[in-house]
Design an enzyme around this catalytic site. Structure first.
Site, PDB file in Angstrom:
ATOM      1  N   PRO A  28     -51.510  22.360  31.333  1.00 38.76           N
ATOM      2  CA  PRO A  28     -51.841  21.781  30.037  1.00 38.76           C
ATOM      3  C   PRO A  28     -50.741  20.882  29.482  1.00 38.76           C
ATOM      4  O   PRO A  28     -49.571  21.208  29.554  1.00 38.76           O
ATOM      5  CB  PRO A  28     -52.039  23.014  29.155  1.00 38.76           C
ATOM      6  CG  PRO A  28     -51.184  24.068  29.774  1.00 38.76           C
ATOM      7  CD  PRO A  28     -51.177  23.796  31.255  1.00 38.76           C
ATOM      8  N   GLU A  29     -51.181  19.748  28.942  1.00 40.20           N
ATOM      9  CA  GLU A  29     -50.286  18.823  28.253  1.00 40.20           C
ATOM     10  C   GLU A  29     -50.573  18.905  26.753  1.00 40.20           C
ATOM     11  O   GLU A  29     -51.266  19.818  26.300  1.00 40.20           O
ATOM     12  CB  GLU A  29     -50.488  17.404  28.779  1.00 40.20           C
ATOM     13  CG  GLU A  29     -50.245  17.262  30.287  1.00 40.20           C
ATOM     14  CD  GLU A  29     -50.440  15.841  30.785  1.00 40.20           C
ATOM     15  OE1 GLU A  29     -50.210  14.890  30.005  1.00 40.20           O
ATOM     16  OE2 GLU A  29     -50.829  15.664  31.959  1.00 40.20           O
TER      17      GLU A  29
END
Length: 284
Positions: free
Chosen positions: A6-7
């Site tokens: 996840p960013e």
């Protein structure tokens, strides 16, 4: 391919879910079974710091979740490459915990907040050392968060001039702009019509402005679509649902396919040791 989720958009999605579901809830029990999940303090210390405490606010800095507690301390959660937070409602515990569940927080409504991390790169820690900006001092090395801190073209230009590196390397460096990883760096470069291997010091003022707009626009669109869930399914939101922004990727993962803007074949290459995807015609 080395996936980056996840960013920022995925973590922001989880932050919003947590804000809606756990603020005001009290941790009645905490357990840690993953030896690598809590490594900045003893697991028993983390559990003791959480038990009896209520969540007061949920913030984010870059890719880090910051869950404020009612005694002023902060639970920091870093999902890294494969971490997930899942909120399991009361009455749905009978099936047991999912594989790779390394920490469980039992809440006062009988729900459970679970930290699942197959690759065990993620981590949890509780800290009372908070800077004047409300961010834990352990994260003081992070740069500007384009969503929570804002990002204007002048500040971005200063950061770009100080780096002397490839544009994609700059975007991935959390000391400059925090929260961007492999996926959104490619998408931002495409939106800005800039090659990921352009040197930062070569960008003209109009290109810096385009880059700034692309950062904000791409991240906002990804948040609106609740992030990107890739084929490995490693990113899911707090309830286990997939994001949908992967259906809107312009270049990431599309090497060999036609550019959505000009129909030129999208190129896959390596920039700063990471995979990169761009259109050789409309990015310069």
């Amino acid at each position: 391919m080395c996936h980056a989720v996840p960013e920022l958009p995925e973590v922001e999605t989880v932050r919003g879910d947590l804000e809606a579901r756990v603020v005001g809830r009290c941790v009645v029990r905490a357990s840690v079974t993953g030896a690598r999940t809590v490594r900045r303090q003893r697991p028993t210390e983390l559990c003791a710091a959480l038990e009896g405490r209520a969540f007061s606010a949920i913030r984010r800095k870059g890719k880090y979740l910051l869950a404020g507690l009612d005694d002023g301390a902060v639970l920091v959660v870093h999902l890294r490459m494969s971490g997930q937070l899942r909120l399991v409602p009361a009455g749905e515990h009978a099936g047991g915990t999912a594989p790779h569940t390394h920490a469980v927080l039992g809440l006062d409504d009988a729900s459970e907040l679970r930290f699942v991390d197959p690759r065990t790169f993620g981590e949890l820690f509780v800290t009372s050392e908070i800077g004047p900006d409300g961010v834990p001092t352990a994260l003081s090395g992070l740069g500007v968060d384009p969503i929570t801190d804002g990002l204007d073209a002048a500040r971005l230009a200063t950061l770009l001039r100080s780096r002397h590196t490839a544009l994609k390397a700059f975007l991935l460096d959390q000391r400059g702009v925090a929260g961007i990883g492999n996926i959104y760096a490619d998408e931002i470069c495409f939106a800005a019509r800039l090659r990921p291997d352009r040197r930062t010091e070569s960008l003209r003022p109009d290109e810096v402005s385009r880059l700034r707009d692309a950062v904000l626009d791409v991240l906002a669109a990804a948040v609106a679509h609740r992030g990107s869930t890739l084929r490995d399914e490693r990113y899911r939101d707090l309830g286990g649902a997939r994001g949908s922004y992967q259906d809107h990727h312009a270049v990431y993962g599309r090497a060999g396919e036609p550019c959505l803007r000009c129909a030129t074949v999208v190129v896959g290459s390596r920039v700063a040791g990471r995979s990169a995807h761009f259109c050789p015609s409309c990015q310069s």
